[in-house]
Design an enzyme around this catalytic site. Structure first.
Site, mmCIF file in Angstrom:
data_model
loop_
_atom_site.group_PDB
_atom_site.id
_atom_site.type_symbol
_atom_site.label_atom_id
_atom_site.label_comp_id
_atom_site.label_asym_id
_atom_site.label_seq_id
_atom_site.Cartn_x
_atom_site.Cartn_y
_atom_site.Cartn_z
ATOM 1 N N LYS A 9 50.832 -46.247 13.160
ATOM 2 C CA LYS A 9 50.974 -46.304 14.752
ATOM 3 C C LYS A 9 49.041 -45.807 14.569
ATOM 4 O O LYS A 9 48.902 -44.465 14.179
ATOM 5 C CB LYS A 9 51.696 -46.391 15.555
ATOM 6 C CG LYS A 9 51.472 -47.525 17.339
ATOM 7 C CD LYS A 9 51.483 -48.888 16.085
ATOM 8 C CE LYS A 9 51.724 -49.208 17.454
ATOM 9 N NZ LYS A 9 52.133 -51.113 17.475
HETATM 10 N N1 GLU Z 1 50.627 -53.627 17.277
HETATM 11 C C1 GLU Z 1 51.846 -55.207 16.453
HETATM 12 C C2 GLU Z 1 53.171 -54.543 16.688
HETATM 13 O O1 GLU Z 1 53.159 -53.824 16.989
HETATM 14 C C3 GLU Z 1 51.139 -55.688 15.227
HETATM 15 C C4 GLU Z 1 50.948 -54.631 13.942
HETATM 16 C C5 GLU Z 1 49.994 -55.171 12.784
HETATM 17 O O2 GLU Z 1 49.673 -56.651 12.648
HETATM 18 O O3 GLU Z 1 50.068 -54.509 11.911
HETATM 19 O O4 GLU Z 1 53.861 -55.280 15.601
#
Ligand code: GLU
Length: 420
Positions: free
Chosen positions: A106
Site C-alpha cells: 500500500k
Molecule cells: N485500493 C483498493 C483496495 O484497497 C484496490 C487495490 C488494487 O486494485 O490494487 O483493495
C-alpha cells in the site's frame, strides 16, 4: 472519527487469530509478522504560489510470495506509516483470499487533495512516483487507486514511470498501475468493480440466509467510488437507500434517496447535506438508523466501542478497509449482526485490477460483460470458500476469510521452501 486507533495492531490481531485457529507454521507466522519493505519518502513540490512544500509519502510492501506486490495509493491528510502498514497487510490477505497471483502493498501521501489545485496535484503525483523509482514496476509492485486518488492519478503515475524508461521499452510498462482511465489502458468495469464485488458477496450471503435484497433498506457511509457504485447496483435490484453520510454530514429519507441524482448533485460541487427532500441528521445518529444493510465505505475505525451498540442493521458489508475496530466487532457479534469483512466484501476492486493487468500484458480489451462474469465467478467462489470455513470451524466470516488466505500463503511457502 476514531483517529488514533492503532491500525497495524488491529490488522495483526485479526490475522493472528486466524493463524491460531489453523495452527499456522511458526516460520510463516514470523515472516508475515512484519512487511518486507517499508519505504518512507519526503519529497518537495512547487506550489502555485512558488513556495516549495515538503510532503511525506510511503510505500509499504508486506509480502510477495504469491506474486508481485499489489495495492492502492491513498492521498489523505490522515495517512501515516501505521495506517499504510496495516493497509499493506490487508492487501496480502485480500489477494490471497480471492486467489490472485499478487502479494500485498500500500502507498500513501499525507495530503488533502481537495486543498490542492490540479497543477499542484499533478506535480505531487509525478514527484512521488519519481521518488518511488524502481520500487514500483509492472512485474514487481503495481499501485492502484484508493481514497483520494482516481483513474486520472493512475494515468499520471503510468506516464511518469514510462517516461523514466528506455524509449524502446516504454509501452511494455503500461501495467505498472491499474485502475487507469480507459484511454490509457484501463479496464471496463474497473471503476464500479469494488461496489459490484460487494453486491455479489452480499447477494451470496442473502441467498444463503433467505434474505430478500430486493426489498431491503440500506445506508452508506462514504459516497465515493465504492459507496456510490454499491448503492447504485443495489438500487437497480430494488433495494432502497435511506441514509448517506460523508465528510460533510448525514442525510436521511425513509422513502428512499436516488443514488444517481445524489451522485450528480455531489459531482456538481454540492455537499450531500443540501440534497432535496432529505432530513439532515446529526452524524452520531447515522449508524443507529433502522436499516437492513449498512455499508461502511469511507475510512477505517468508523464502527467502534462507542457506537457499535446503536447499529440495528442485520448485516454490515465492509466496502472500506478496516472500518470496524476489534471492540466494535465484538459488540456487533454479541448483537448477532453479521459482518461481511473487507477482505471479502471489497476485493472486487483488486480483482478487476488483476483483469486490467492481464489485458495490458496481452494488449487486449475485454467487453464489460466478460469482466463482470469473471468477477462474479471469483467473488462467488471466495464467498463459498469463506462460508464453508465458517461452518466447518464454527467461526465468523472475518476469521474464515483469513484462514482461506493463510492456507494459500502457507502452502506456497511449504512448496517453495524458505530461502536460502
Ligand atoms: N485500493 C483498493 C483496495 O484497497 C484496490 C487495490 C488494487 O486494485 O490494487 O483493495
Amino acid at each position: 472519527m476514531h483517529k488514533k486507533y492503532p491500525l497495524y495492531k488491529q490488522a495483526t490481531q485479526q490475522w493472528q487469530k486466524a493463524a491460531d485457529f489453523f495452527e499456522l507454521d511458526r516460520d510463516v507466522r514470523t515472516i508475515l509478522s512484519e512487511p518486507k519493505n517499508e519505504i518512507s519518502i519526503n519529497f518537495p513540490v512547487r506550489m502555485d504560489n512558488h513556495e516549495l512544500r515538503l510532503f511525506r509519502g510511503h510505500r509499504i510492501q508486506h509480502n510477495n510470495i504469491l506474486g508481485p506486490f499489489k495495492g492502492g495509493i491513498r492521498f489523505h491528510p490522515q495517512v501515516d506509516h501505521d495506517e499504510v502498514k496495516a493497509l499493506a497487510v490487508w492487501m496480502t490477505f485480500k489477494c490471497a483470499l480471492v486467489g490472485l497471483p499478487f502479494g500485498g502493498a500500500k502507498g500513501g501521501v499525507t495530503v488533502d487533495p481537495r486543498e490542492l489545485s490540479s497543477g499542484e496535484l499533478m506535480r505531487l503525483t509525478r514527484r512521488f512516483t519519481h521518488a518511488l523509482g524502481n520500487n514500483i514496476g509492472p512485474e514487481y509492485d503495481i499501485p492502484a487507486p484508493d481514497a483520494g486518488t482516481n483513474a486520472k492519478t493512475m494515468a499520471i503515475i503510468m506516464d511518469t514511470f514510462m517516461n523514466a524508461q528506455n524509449t524502446t521499452n516504454r509501452n511494455a510498462q503500461r501495467h505498472v498501475v491499474t485502475g487507469k482511465t480507459l484511454t490509457v489502458g484501463g479496464s471496463l468495469g474497473r471503476e464500479k468493480a469494488t461496489g459490484q464485488g460487494l453486491v455479489y458477496v452480499l447477494s451470496s450471503w442473502a441467498k444463503e440466509n433467505n434474505f430478500d435484497l430486493s426489498k431491503c433498506t440500506f445506508s452508506v457511509q462514504g459516497y465515493g467510488n465504492v459507496g456510490y457504485h454499491a448503492a447504485n447496483i443495489l438500487e437497480k435490484m430494488g433495494a432502497s437507500m435511506i441514509a448517506v453520510q460523508d465528510h460533510t454530514g448525514s442525510i436521511f429519507n425513509p422513502d428512499g434517496i436516488s443514488t444517481e441524482d445524489l451522485k450528480n448533485f455531489n459531482l456538481s460541487g454540492n455537499p450531500i447535506v443540501e440534497f432535496e427532500n432529505c432530513e439532515v441528521i446529526e452524524d452520531h445518529e447515522f449508524l443507529g438508523l433502522p436499516v437492513d444493510v449498512l455499508i461502511p465505505a469511507a475510512l477505517e475505525g468508523q464502527i467502534h466501542e462507542e457506537n457499535a451498540g446503536k447499529i440495528q442493521a442485520k448485516v454490515v458489508a465492509e466496502g472500506a478497509n478496516g472500518p470496524t475496530t476489534i471492540e466494535g466487532e465484538n459488540i456487533l457479534k454479541d448483537k448477532g449482526i453479521t459482518i461481511l469483512p473487507d477482505l471479502l466484501a471489497n476485493s472486487g476492486g483488486v480483482t478487476v485490477s488483476y483483469f486490467e493487468w492481464t489485458q495490458n500484458k496481452t494488449s487486449s480489451q475485454w467487453p464489460l460483460e466478460e469482466v463482470d462474469r469473471k468477477l462474479k465467478i471469483i467473488m462467488d467462489q471466495a464467498y463459498a470458500q469463506t462460508s464453508q470455513i465458517c461452518k466447518e470451524m464454527k467461526t465468523d466470516f472475518r476469521t474464515a476469510s483469513y484462514i482461506v488466505a493463510l492456507r494459500r500463503i502457507s502452502y506456497a511457502y511449504q512448496e517453495r521452501g524458505i530461502f536460502p
